[in-house]
Design an enzyme around this catalytic site. Structure first.
Site, PDB file in Angstrom:
ATOM      1  N   GLU A  46       0.864  -1.085   0.123  1.00 41.28           N
ATOM      2  CA  GLU A  46      -0.073  -0.143  -0.093  1.00 41.28           C
ATOM      3  C   GLU A  46       0.863   1.131  -0.025  1.00 41.28           C
ATOM      4  O   GLU A  46       1.800   1.276   0.913  1.00 41.28           O
ATOM      5  CB  GLU A  46      -0.884  -0.026   1.256  1.00 41.28           C
ATOM      6  N   ASP A  49       3.002   2.141  -4.743  1.00 39.49           N
ATOM      7  CA  ASP A  49       2.972   2.253  -6.259  1.00 39.49           C
ATOM      8  C   ASP A  49       3.627   3.624  -6.685  1.00 39.49           C
ATOM      9  O   ASP A  49       4.741   3.736  -7.578  1.00 39.49           O
ATOM     10  CB  ASP A  49       1.803   2.035  -7.008  1.00 39.49           C
ATOM     11  N   SER A  80     -25.904   6.755 -16.373  1.00 37.84           N
ATOM     12  CA  SER A  80     -25.616   5.580 -15.510  1.00 37.84           C
ATOM     13  C   SER A  80     -26.884   5.059 -15.041  1.00 37.84           C
ATOM     14  O   SER A  80     -28.111   5.512 -14.944  1.00 37.84           O
ATOM     15  CB  SER A  80     -24.814   6.047 -14.312  1.00 37.84           C
ATOM     16  N   GLY A 135     -16.484   4.286  -3.510  1.00 34.74           N
ATOM     17  CA  GLY A 135     -15.821   4.920  -2.358  1.00 34.74           C
ATOM     18  C   GLY A 135     -15.481   4.010  -1.190  1.00 34.74           C
ATOM     19  O   GLY A 135     -15.160   4.122  -0.199  1.00 34.74           O
ATOM     20  N   ALA A 136     -15.334   2.636  -1.595  1.00 39.09           N
ATOM     21  CA  ALA A 136     -15.236   1.651  -0.623  1.00 39.09           C
ATOM     22  C   ALA A 136     -13.768   1.215  -0.616  1.00 39.09           C
ATOM     23  O   ALA A 136     -13.348   0.134   0.131  1.00 39.09           O
ATOM     24  CB  ALA A 136     -15.996   0.315  -0.761  1.00 39.09           C
ATOM     25  N   SER A 139     -11.610   0.580  -5.834  1.00 39.70           N
ATOM     26  CA  SER A 139     -11.102   1.107  -7.252  1.00 39.70           C
ATOM     27  C   SER A 139     -12.505   1.060  -8.122  1.00 39.70           C
ATOM     28  O   SER A 139     -12.235   0.869  -9.155  1.00 39.70           O
ATOM     29  CB  SER A 139     -10.169   0.284  -7.601  1.00 39.70           C
ATOM     30  N   SER A 140     -13.594   1.706  -7.502  1.00 40.81           N
ATOM     31  CA  SER A 140     -14.850   1.679  -8.420  1.00 40.81           C
ATOM     32  C   SER A 140     -14.492   2.805  -9.590  1.00 40.81           C
ATOM     33  O   SER A 140     -14.614   2.579 -10.823  1.00 40.81           O
ATOM     34  CB  SER A 140     -15.925   2.137  -7.811  1.00 40.81           C
ATOM     35  N   ASP A 185      -4.155   0.429  -9.303  1.00 41.72           N
ATOM     36  CA  ASP A 185      -5.354  -0.035  -9.602  1.00 41.72           C
ATOM     37  C   ASP A 185      -5.939  -0.324 -11.012  1.00 41.72           C
ATOM     38  O   ASP A 185      -6.454  -1.325 -11.148  1.00 41.72           O
ATOM     39  CB  ASP A 185      -6.540   1.151  -8.988  1.00 41.72           C
TER      40      ASP A 185
HETATM   41  C1  GLA Z   1      -5.208   4.191  -4.186  1.00 38.48           C
HETATM   42  C2  GLA Z   1      -4.583   4.719  -5.518  1.00 38.48           C
HETATM   43  C3  GLA Z   1      -3.250   3.597  -5.780  1.00 38.48           C
HETATM   44  C4  GLA Z   1      -2.459   3.466  -4.326  1.00 38.48           C
HETATM   45  C5  GLA Z   1      -3.193   3.010  -3.289  1.00 38.48           C
HETATM   46  C6  GLA Z   1      -2.529   2.876  -2.209  1.00 38.48           C
HETATM   47  O1  GLA Z   1      -6.100   3.122  -4.528  1.00 38.48           O
HETATM   48  O2  GLA Z   1      -5.490   4.918  -6.533  1.00 38.48           O
HETATM   49  O3  GLA Z   1      -2.700   4.161  -6.912  1.00 38.48           O
HETATM   50  O4  GLA Z   1      -1.606   4.638  -4.260  1.00 38.48           O
HETATM   51  O5  GLA Z   1      -4.430   3.959  -3.102  1.00 38.48           O
HETATM   52  O6  GLA Z   1      -1.705   1.812  -2.370  1.00 38.48           O
END
Ligand code: GLA
Length: 395
Positions: A46, A49, A80, A135-136, A139-140, A185
């Site tokens: 986390e 990246d 949508s 928002g969870a 990565s929506s 993501d």
């Molecule tokens: C979000 C960002 C990613 C990454 C994470 C943390 O998901 O979109 O690029 O930085 O936070 O790991």
């Protein structure tokens, strides 16, 4: 921090033919195709990246789907199935960073980023459906962007490979949406594969698919969506990123990727206390990703619990991106049988993951729900995920 309502979180995605039918009703003719792209869970790695480090996410079986038709003029019409904004119309020429609202930022950001690359994106009609909770921390937004870029890559004949699609969606996020996020993501969403996690080196985008199957090990991966909203366009994410850049600069390296745990002693003497803790998180987290990949190949998923736990502690104490709801989810899951748990994603809300023996999963679910109720927190949503296919055309 705010608590999300349920409006956008649909139980199941529309079947491709239903989306096609709805598209025809709304826009008056058939779409040229339907594309889907998944959300992701990050198993570990986390905030590594954008430090050119390592990540180990996987695509999940929840997807954003877009039905798209090319138009003969320079207009983009977007709708949508959540129906919260009605039909939104924009002209290609008027696309400007910061101008779009709500979910339309993501498709319009991709159109804008492709045009900035010199790709001649035509006018479009687009209908979006998604069952990736907004928002969870799953990565929506990238699921939407990756579905849209897959569609436009094909419809324009641009022929971009995964690496360029990753960079274009990152440009959309960074410069159009205004969230200074990295490449994890969209890489998971575009490169994911069933039963595999994506081991990505974010310095050069080399990726390796690593088997990650919980079932044969008698485990499930629970996602605990705390319902606490976060946005990476808010200050927390950017300030962590800035601390990392400062740390790298003082340590005289291009990115924190270039440090390893043996450099931490020197770093503690050179950096202020907060910057040091931010750096320590990134350096140790990169190391945990490499250890996780090794353990998965050797002893399997049953062996990675302590690394998930250590990752959470590092994010809570050193990087300071957890929150009371995430800590409660993680602690309660562990106290009730999970073999490892951590928050996943950018932090400040969103979801935690708990690697749990199948038999203990009901106990963990009940205990987390009860702990949230006792603490006066909104009811969490708890579900299982497993690695699923990446972006593709489905109709
Ligand atoms: C979000 C960002 C990613 C990454 C994470 C943390 O998901 O979109 O690029 O930085 O936070 O790991």
């Amino acid at each position: 921090m705010s608590t999300r309502n349920q409006d956008h979180n649909q139980a199941a995605p529309a079947a491709p033919q239903d989306l096609v039918r709805r598209f025809e009703q709304e826009f008056g003719s058939a779409p040229d195709g339907v594309w889907q792209a998944p959300g992701r869970v990050n198993l570990i790695g986390e905030h590594t990246d954008y430090n050119e480090g390592f990540v180990l996410p996987f695509a999940i079986d929840r997807t954003a789907r877009v039905a798209v038709a090319v138009r003969q003029d320079a207009t983009v019409r977007l709708l949508s199935t959540f129906g919260d904004q009605g039909m939104v119309t924009a002209s290609l020429e008027s696309l400007r960073p910061g101008a779009a609202k709500g979910w339309t930022k993501y498709p319009l950001g991709v159109v804008w980023a492709l045009r900035e690359r010199g790709i001649d994106v035509p006018g479009l009609d687009l209908l979006l459906d998604s069952d990736v909770p907004l928002g969870a921390g799953l990565s929506s937004s990238h699921a939407i962007e990756c579905a849209v870029i897959s569609a436009l890559n094909e419809l324009t004949g641009a022929g971009l490979g995964a690496e360029d699609m990753v960079l274009a969606t990152q440009r959309a996020e960074n410069d159009f949406v205004g969230a200074p996020t990295g490449i994890m993501d969209q890489s998971a969403s575009l490169r994911g594969s069933k039963g595999r996690a994506v081991f990505l080196d974010c310095r050069d985008q080399t990726a390796r698919l690593v088997p990650f199957e919980t079932e044969p090990a008698g485990l499930v991966l629970l996602v605990i969506d705390t319902k606490v909203s976060h946005s990476h366009a808010d200050g927390g994410y950017a300030s962590r990123r800035a601390s990392c850049e400062l740390g790298a600069e003082i340590m005289g390296v291009k990115a924190l990727r270039d440090l390893d745990v043996t450099d931490l002693e020197e770093a503690s003497g050179l950096l202020d206390e907060i910057t040091f803790r931010r750096v320590r998180h990134v350096v140790t987290e990169n190391d945990r990703v490499l250890q996780t990949v090794e353990l998965l190949a050797g002893r399997g998923p049953g062996a990675i619990g302590p690394l998930l736990d250590a990752s959470h502690a590092s994010m809570r104490d050193d990087f300071e991106i957890s929150c009371p709801e995430l800590d409660l989810a993680v602690d309660t899951a562990r106290a009730n049988g999970a073999i490892g748990a951590r928050m996943t994603g950018g932090g400040f809300g969103g979801a935690a993951i708990a690697l749990t023996p199948v038999d203990s999963a009901p106990t963990v679910r009940d205990a987390v729900a009860k702990a949230f109720a006792d603490a006066g927190f909104a009811a969490p949503e708890i579900f299982t995920v497993s690695p699923a296919a990446g972006a593709m055309r489905i109709a």
